[in-house]
Design a protein around this motif. Structure first.
Motif, PDB file in Angstrom:
ATOM      1  N   ILE A   1      -7.587  -9.975  33.613  1.00  0.00           N
ATOM      2  CA  ILE A   1      -8.500 -10.837  32.853  1.00  0.00           C
ATOM      3  C   ILE A   1      -9.808 -11.019  33.612  1.00  0.00           C
ATOM      4  CG2 ILE A   1      -8.843 -13.174  31.950  1.00  0.00           C
ATOM      5  CD1 ILE A   1      -5.790 -13.280  31.466  1.00  0.00           C
ATOM      6  N   ARG A   2      -9.714 -11.160  34.944  1.00  0.00           N
ATOM      7  CA  ARG A   2     -10.904 -11.364  35.765  1.00  0.00           C
ATOM      8  C   ARG A   2     -11.866 -10.187  35.674  1.00  0.00           C
ATOM      9  NH1 ARG A   2      -9.687 -11.707  41.965  1.00  0.00           N
ATOM     10  NH2 ARG A   2      -9.437  -9.476  41.576  1.00  0.00           N
ATOM     11  N   GLU A   3     -11.326  -8.981  35.535  1.00  0.00           N
ATOM     12  CA  GLU A   3     -12.163  -7.777  35.504  1.00  0.00           C
ATOM     13  C   GLU A   3     -12.861  -7.574  34.166  1.00  0.00           C
ATOM     14  OE1 GLU A   3     -12.819  -6.097  38.211  1.00  0.00           O
ATOM     15  OE2 GLU A   3     -11.499  -7.495  39.271  1.00  0.00           O
ATOM     16  N   GLU A   4     -12.391  -8.248  33.137  1.00  0.00           N
ATOM     17  CA  GLU A   4     -12.987  -8.075  31.811  1.00  0.00           C
ATOM     18  C   GLU A   4     -14.323  -8.802  31.717  1.00  0.00           C
ATOM     19  OE1 GLU A   4     -10.307  -9.290  28.779  1.00  0.00           O
ATOM     20  OE2 GLU A   4      -9.015  -7.541  29.005  1.00  0.00           O
TER      21      GLU A   4
ATOM     22  N   VAL B   1      -6.290 -16.422  42.395  1.00  0.00           N
ATOM     23  CA  VAL B   1      -6.434 -15.003  42.048  1.00  0.00           C
ATOM     24  C   VAL B   1      -7.726 -14.786  41.269  1.00  0.00           C
ATOM     25  CG1 VAL B   1      -5.433 -13.077  40.752  1.00  0.00           C
ATOM     26  CG2 VAL B   1      -3.945 -14.643  42.013  1.00  0.00           C
ATOM     27  N   PHE B   2      -7.966 -15.627  40.285  1.00  0.00           N
ATOM     28  CA  PHE B   2      -9.120 -15.469  39.408  1.00  0.00           C
ATOM     29  C   PHE B   2     -10.431 -15.689  40.154  1.00  0.00           C
ATOM     30  CE2 PHE B   2     -11.872 -16.461  35.761  1.00  0.00           C
ATOM     31  CZ  PHE B   2     -11.479 -15.476  34.879  1.00  0.00           C
ATOM     32  N   MET B   3     -10.438 -16.674  41.079  1.00  0.00           N
ATOM     33  CA  MET B   3     -11.653 -16.996  41.834  1.00  0.00           C
ATOM     34  C   MET B   3     -11.749 -16.222  43.151  1.00  0.00           C
ATOM     35  SD  MET B   3     -13.410 -19.107  40.073  1.00  0.00           S
ATOM     36  CE  MET B   3     -13.125 -20.038  38.555  1.00  0.00           C
ATOM     37  N   ASN B   4     -10.668 -15.502  43.481  1.00  0.00           N
ATOM     38  CA  ASN B   4     -10.630 -14.736  44.721  1.00  0.00           C
ATOM     39  C   ASN B   4     -10.839 -15.634  45.948  1.00  0.00           C
ATOM     40  OD1 ASN B   4     -10.256 -12.365  46.173  1.00  0.00           O
ATOM     41  ND2 ASN B   4     -12.426 -11.840  46.163  1.00  0.00           N
TER      42      ASN B   4
END
Length: 200
Positions: A19-22, A155-158
């Motif tokens: 989702i993050r890469e989209e 994960v989403f915010m790294n």
């Protein structure tokens, strides 16, 4: 959208990375996700309160709402859910700067929309408005949304898990404040006559 929803239930860490890469705009996120999912509890509760009905403790009488009353309440709830996702996205975007993260507002709204997915899906229980059943399903959905928040945000915010824990706790507090605000607005609306009207 459906694949992401399924993935968040089966392998959330991997799905959050996907989702993050989209690249998605707020409008696309709403049209492909929020507008559809938020309609589930609104429509199901409308049907449950006007067609199925419910019984009060110790009574065999079935209680239902008038169609007009249920429709207005469902519409207000729907608008509240749409607004709530955006407010949470804004809160995540604002808080991210504290942790030296700089996601776009679109990414933050996307994250908020997928985190609330279990709560939207739990709205199916509105077809059969039993208080205890709704409480159990609601608790399970809230627990999974909280799990997605705490495991997904790092994960989403790294960011590190430690930072993610504090970040997630802050967002959860904001979510509770938003919920209390919605309840307060509901009480005000009921006090001026925009409340439930029963068929009998």
């Amino acid at each position: 959208m459906a694949l992401h929803v399924w993935g968040l239930f089966t392998h959330p860490d991997q799905e959050w990375r996907s989702i993050r890469e989209e690249k998605s705009s707020i409008i696309k996120t709403y049209m492909a996700n929020v507008v559809i999912l938020a309609a589930i509890p609104a429509i199901c509760t409308y049907i449950g309160t006007t067609v199925t009905g419910w019984s009060l403790a110790g009574s065999k009488e079935v209680v239902r709402l008038t169609t007009d009353s249920a429709a207005s309440m469902a519409l207000l709830a729907y608008l509240a859910m749409l607004s709530g996702v955006y407010v949470m996205g804004r809160a995540i975007h604002w808080m991210a700067q504290t942790y030296e993260c700089f996601p776009t507002i679109s990414q933050c709204v996307t994250f908020a929309s997928y985190t609330t997915t279990p709560l939207f899906l739990a709205g199916l229980i509105g077809l059969y408005p039993s208080l205890w059943l709704m409480m159990l399903v609601g608790l399970a959905a809230a627990s999974w949304s909280t799990y997605l928040l705490y495991t997904g945000l790092p994960v989403f915010m790294n960011i590190s898990k430690e930072q993610g824990f504090v970040f997630s706790s802050s967002i959860l507090c904001i979510a509770l404040v938003v919920l209390v605000a919605i309840l307060a607005i509901t009480v005000v609306l009921w006090s001026i006559g925009v409340g439930p009207i029963y068929t009998s």
